[in-house]
Design a protein around this motif. Structure first.
Motif, mmCIF file in Angstrom:
data_model
loop_
_atom_site.group_PDB
_atom_site.id
_atom_site.type_symbol
_atom_site.label_atom_id
_atom_site.label_comp_id
_atom_site.label_asym_id
_atom_site.label_seq_id
_atom_site.Cartn_x
_atom_site.Cartn_y
_atom_site.Cartn_z
ATOM 1 N N UNK A 309 -9.665 -4.515 11.946
ATOM 2 C CA UNK A 309 -8.833 -3.311 11.906
ATOM 3 C C UNK A 309 -7.351 -3.676 11.957
ATOM 4 N N UNK A 310 -7.010 -4.657 12.809
ATOM 5 C CA UNK A 310 -5.622 -5.105 12.884
ATOM 6 C C UNK A 310 -5.189 -5.705 11.547
ATOM 7 N N UNK A 311 -6.058 -6.499 10.940
ATOM 8 C CA UNK A 311 -5.714 -7.130 9.663
ATOM 9 C C UNK A 311 -5.505 -6.079 8.576
ATOM 10 N N UNK A 312 -6.322 -5.039 8.573
ATOM 11 C CA UNK A 312 -6.118 -3.967 7.594
ATOM 12 C C UNK A 312 -4.777 -3.282 7.831
ATOM 13 N N UNK A 313 -4.409 -3.110 9.112
ATOM 14 C CA UNK A 313 -3.103 -2.513 9.408
ATOM 15 C C UNK A 313 -1.980 -3.397 8.874
ATOM 16 N N UNK A 314 -2.150 -4.710 8.993
ATOM 17 C CA UNK A 314 -1.154 -5.646 8.467
ATOM 18 C C UNK A 314 -1.022 -5.489 6.955
ATOM 19 N N UNK A 315 -2.157 -5.391 6.270
ATOM 20 C CA UNK A 315 -2.138 -5.255 4.813
ATOM 21 C C UNK A 315 -1.458 -3.952 4.404
ATOM 22 N N UNK A 316 -1.745 -2.873 5.138
ATOM 23 C CA UNK A 316 -1.135 -1.580 4.807
ATOM 24 C C UNK A 316 0.376 -1.635 5.027
ATOM 25 N N UNK A 317 0.810 -2.241 6.117
ATOM 26 C CA UNK A 317 2.252 -2.335 6.387
ATOM 27 C C UNK A 317 2.935 -3.191 5.324
ATOM 28 N N UNK A 318 2.306 -4.308 4.954
ATOM 29 C CA UNK A 318 2.907 -5.178 3.946
ATOM 30 C C UNK A 318 2.882 -4.586 2.555
ATOM 31 N N UNK A 319 1.938 -3.686 2.297
ATOM 32 C CA UNK A 319 1.778 -3.120 0.956
ATOM 33 C C UNK A 319 0.461 -3.571 0.384
ATOM 34 N N UNK A 320 -0.446 -2.633 0.139
ATOM 35 C CA UNK A 320 -1.779 -2.983 -0.352
ATOM 36 C C UNK A 320 -1.680 -3.825 -1.622
#
Length: 372
Positions: A309-320
């Motif tokens: 879940x944290x990694x998905x949050x990282x991807x969303x913040x960085x830009x999918x």
């Protein structure tokens, strides 16, 4: 006692180091997710399970009854094995979600996910939800129950495919992300359930290789050598991956395959094989992160679920789908999380999600994402 910003320097730099280590795993895992989503348009929710598989592959290579394979060979072999499994997965299941396919086994996906979710929920909850075997009055090994359910789902799908009942929806229906997410989420539950059943939830030890034991006193802090190695290795792999995708002919092919696969096929490029290779590469990155994590964290079936879940949050913040965004954001958020533990520990577990909410409000495409 000397303090830096009101905090003892050992505590400050210690948490910064911890943040960099966490950031290394965030960057490596989100990089794999970004490669798969950016180039293949698949939300790979099985990424956490594949990270766990990497750690278990290293553990099993070391503790197999035939020949013990140590850390350094496992650093290559484990990602290759996990990446190979990922390629098989893409070839036999995920590719069926492709909009270019004439048939799309929706019922297969639904039955596959629903069946295994029910069985996994049963076993993970200690039998609170009765499974098919217990309902029939038989005492069945959980692994056998999973296998029987899989065979049943495959036979059911084959029958429907043979009778041409599985028609694809219109290609312009933007539902592909949902199908990929459901399929990979179901697979993650299956993999995790099987490993919990086989190895339990407690961690298994994996020792640090002799060459990387000990630490170095930097004067202001003590740096464990293995943790320093993890940061350097992760950074090197992230930069190399970015260079391959952005600066090489192979990367140009990969990007072209996402923009216009028909045109690329006209030039003689085998696009399906390229897609399979790309998915396998993204999964191998998760496997590599698992091997690097094995000596730091205990090898256990839940290690991917705790992180995904944290990694998905990282991807969303960085830009999918942004390769550079995944790398920069992964390290940056790891450091932010570490500093939060110093100055306001109560917020350390939620700070990444607060940042995600703020970024989505200000820039919905993410910090490095491109607006369509």
């Amino acid at each position: 006692m000397f303090e830096l910003i009101g905090v003892p320097p050992q505590a400050l730099f210690g948490q910064l180091l911890l943040g960099l280590i966490n950031g290394s795993f965030y960057a490596l895992l989100s990089l794999g997710l970004a490669v798969i989503f950016g180039l293949l348009n698949i939300i790979n929710f099985a990424h956490g399970a594949q990270y766990m598989l990497g750690a278990f592959a290293a553990y099993l290579l070391l503790n197999n009854p035939f020949y013990s394979i140590g850390y350094w060979p496992a650093l290559i072999l484990a990602p290759v094995i996990v990446g190979g499994l990922g390629m098989l997965l893409e070839r036999n299941l995920i590719s069926q979600l492709n909009v270019r396919s004439k048939t799309r086994p929706l019922i297969f996906i639904a039955s596959f996910v629903a069946t295994f979710l029910a069985l996994a929920a049963s076993h993970l909850s200690g039998g609170a939800v009765p499974d098919l075997a217990s309902l029939a009055g038989y005492k069945l090994d959980p692994a056998a129950a999973y296998g029987i359910a899989a065979i049943g789902a495959l036979l059911f799908t084959s029958l429907l495919s043979a009778t041409n009942m599985l028609k694809a929806p219109d290609a312009d229906q933007n539902t592909d992300h949902l199908y990929g997410l459901l399929l990979t989420f179901g697979l993650a539950i299956i993999i995790q359930g099987l490993f919990v059943n086989q190895y339990g939830s407690s961690g298994l030890p994996y020792t640090i290789p002799d060459e990387l034991k000990g630490g170095q006193n930097l004067g202001f802090m003590f740096l464990p050598i293995y943790r320093g190695w993890v940061i350097v290795a992760s950074l090197a792999v992230c930069i190399a991956t970015w260079l391959i995708i952005e600066k090489t002919k192979l990367g140009a092919y990969l990007r072209a395959a996402t923009e216009n696969p028909t045109l690329l096929s006209a030039f003689g490029v085998n696009v399906p094989r390229l897609v399979t290779f790309t998915y396998g590469f993204g999964v191998a990155l998760a496997g590599l992160a698992g091997v690097l994590a094995a000596p730091i964290y205990s090898v256990n079936p839940n290690m991917g679920a705790d992180l995904i879940i944290v990694v998905f949050a990282v991807v969303v913040i960085g830009g999918m789908g942004s390769i550079l965004g995944a790398i920069v954001t992964g390290f940056m958020l790891g450091i932010v999380e570490g500093l939060t533990k110093v100055f306001y520990p109560e917020a350390a577990s939620v700070v990444i999600f607060v940042i995600m909410a703020i970024v989505l409000l200000i820039k919905p495409a993410g910090l490095f994402g491109r607006t369509a």
